[in-house]
Design an enzyme around this catalytic site. Structure first.
Site, PDB file in Angstrom:
ATOM      1  N   HIS A  21       2.686   5.781   9.030  1.00  0.00           N
ATOM      2  CA  HIS A  21       4.282   5.060   8.949  1.00  0.00           C
ATOM      3  C   HIS A  21       4.779   5.582  10.454  1.00  0.00           C
ATOM      4  O   HIS A  21       5.717   4.753  10.972  1.00  0.00           O
ATOM      5  CB  HIS A  21       4.693   5.795   7.925  1.00  0.00           C
ATOM      6  N   LYS A  45       5.696   1.060  -8.785  1.00  0.00           N
ATOM      7  CA  LYS A  45       5.211   2.420  -8.560  1.00  0.00           C
ATOM      8  C   LYS A  45       6.080   3.681  -8.973  1.00  0.00           C
ATOM      9  O   LYS A  45       7.419   3.539  -9.280  1.00  0.00           O
ATOM     10  CB  LYS A  45       5.301   2.623  -6.907  1.00  0.00           C
ATOM     11  N   ARG A  94      -2.063  -3.488   8.194  1.00  0.00           N
ATOM     12  CA  ARG A  94      -3.242  -2.539   8.471  1.00  0.00           C
ATOM     13  C   ARG A  94      -4.352  -3.609   8.461  1.00  0.00           C
ATOM     14  O   ARG A  94      -5.112  -3.378   9.639  1.00  0.00           O
ATOM     15  CB  ARG A  94      -3.397  -1.611   7.464  1.00  0.00           C
ATOM     16  N   SER A 132      -0.272   6.098   1.632  1.00  0.00           N
ATOM     17  CA  SER A 132       0.333   7.273   0.815  1.00  0.00           C
ATOM     18  C   SER A 132      -0.469   7.622  -0.388  1.00  0.00           C
ATOM     19  O   SER A 132      -0.619   8.849  -0.867  1.00  0.00           O
ATOM     20  CB  SER A 132       1.899   7.096   0.408  1.00  0.00           C
TER      21      SER A 132
HETATM   22  O1  PNS Z   1       6.090   0.952   0.577  1.00  0.00           O
HETATM   23  P1  PNS Z   1       5.943  -0.301  -0.172  1.00  0.00           P
HETATM   24  O2  PNS Z   1       5.993   0.108  -1.423  1.00  0.00           O
HETATM   25  O3  PNS Z   1       5.106  -1.246   0.237  1.00  0.00           O
HETATM   26  O4  PNS Z   1       7.515  -0.820  -0.032  1.00  0.00           O
HETATM   27  C1  PNS Z   1       7.779  -2.230  -0.638  1.00  0.00           C
HETATM   28  C2  PNS Z   1       9.415  -2.273  -0.647  1.00  0.00           C
HETATM   29  C3  PNS Z   1       9.778  -1.001  -1.142  1.00  0.00           C
HETATM   30  C4  PNS Z   1       9.730  -2.707   0.591  1.00  0.00           C
HETATM   31  C5  PNS Z   1       9.708  -3.474  -1.787  1.00  0.00           C
HETATM   32  O5  PNS Z   1       9.173  -3.446  -3.061  1.00  0.00           O
HETATM   33  C6  PNS Z   1      11.235  -3.709  -1.608  1.00  0.00           C
HETATM   34  O6  PNS Z   1      11.728  -4.325  -0.922  1.00  0.00           O
HETATM   35  N1  PNS Z   1      11.811  -3.215  -2.788  1.00  0.00           N
HETATM   36  C7  PNS Z   1      13.359  -3.475  -2.971  1.00  0.00           C
HETATM   37  C8  PNS Z   1      13.698  -4.614  -3.977  1.00  0.00           C
HETATM   38  C9  PNS Z   1      13.407  -5.949  -3.476  1.00  0.00           C
HETATM   39  O7  PNS Z   1      14.145  -6.159  -2.523  1.00  0.00           O
HETATM   40  N2  PNS Z   1      12.213  -6.522  -4.107  1.00  0.00           N
HETATM   41  C10 PNS Z   1      12.191  -7.817  -3.461  1.00  0.00           C
HETATM   42  C11 PNS Z   1      11.019  -7.931  -2.570  1.00  0.00           C
HETATM   43  S1  PNS Z   1      10.499  -9.509  -2.335  1.00  0.00           S
END
Ligand code: PNS
Length: 162
Positions: A21, A45, A94, A132
């Protein structure tokens, strides 16, 4: 922020922040005037660390990087991005295995806010295997995570699992 200054949001769960990150943050800083690392909840998660703990770990790890801020938000990423007047969303890519999920998310996000681009940045290839989940798993069984996360994060993992 003035109109011609470019702000990028780097959203994620960051549970906890890894060196991969940090590599992406550094690359984003080189491209944008300001970067906000934006912690949120991924509904699929259950995080190990609270939002405050994650915020503290990112602040500690990014200390010394100019133009990086750390925030948390709830709700839709693109609502938050519009509110912040962001130019772009940063996501790390990645390997090909990341692509399908990221592509889908980027297209949905573009549908939700057409003017905000998703920019994919590739961390150094030495971090290709790193995420993570792996860090939490190795730390849980007292394995060595010193090449995956900062010392501060190592200590936080130790106290979480002790
Ligand atoms: O680190 P991650 O878990 O891969 O991140 C995913 C994240 C948090 C960026 C995604 O789940 C997100 O944007 N969540 C907020 C809610 C949202 O906007 N969801 C629609 C995504 S298409």
């Amino acid at each position: 922020m003035s109109k011609n200054k470019k702000l990028a949001l780097y959203p994620g769960t960051f549970d906890p922040i890894t060196n991969g990150h940090l590599d992406v943050i550094q690359r984003a800083v080189n491209l944008f005037d300001r970067v906000i690392v934006a912690i949120t909840t991924n509904s699929s998660k259950a995080p190990l660390f609270s939002v405050n703990e994650r915020l503290e770990m990112i602040e500690n790890a990014s200390n010394g990087l100019d133009n990086v801020e750390v925030e948390s938000f709830q709700g839709l990423l693109m609502d938050y991005a519009v509110k912040k007047n962001a130019t772009a969303i940063i996501r790390g890519l990645r390997a090909v295995s990341d692509f399908e999920y990221e592509f889908q998310m980027a297209l949905v996000n573009r549908k939700l806010a057409n003017g905000i681009a998703t920019v994919f940045l590739m961390p150094h290839e030495k971090y290709t295997y790193l995420n993570s989940t792996i860090v939490r798993e190795v730390a849980k069984f007292d394995g060595d995570v010193s090449s995956f996360v900062t010392e501060y994060v190592q200590d936080k993992l130790k106290s979480k699992f002790n």
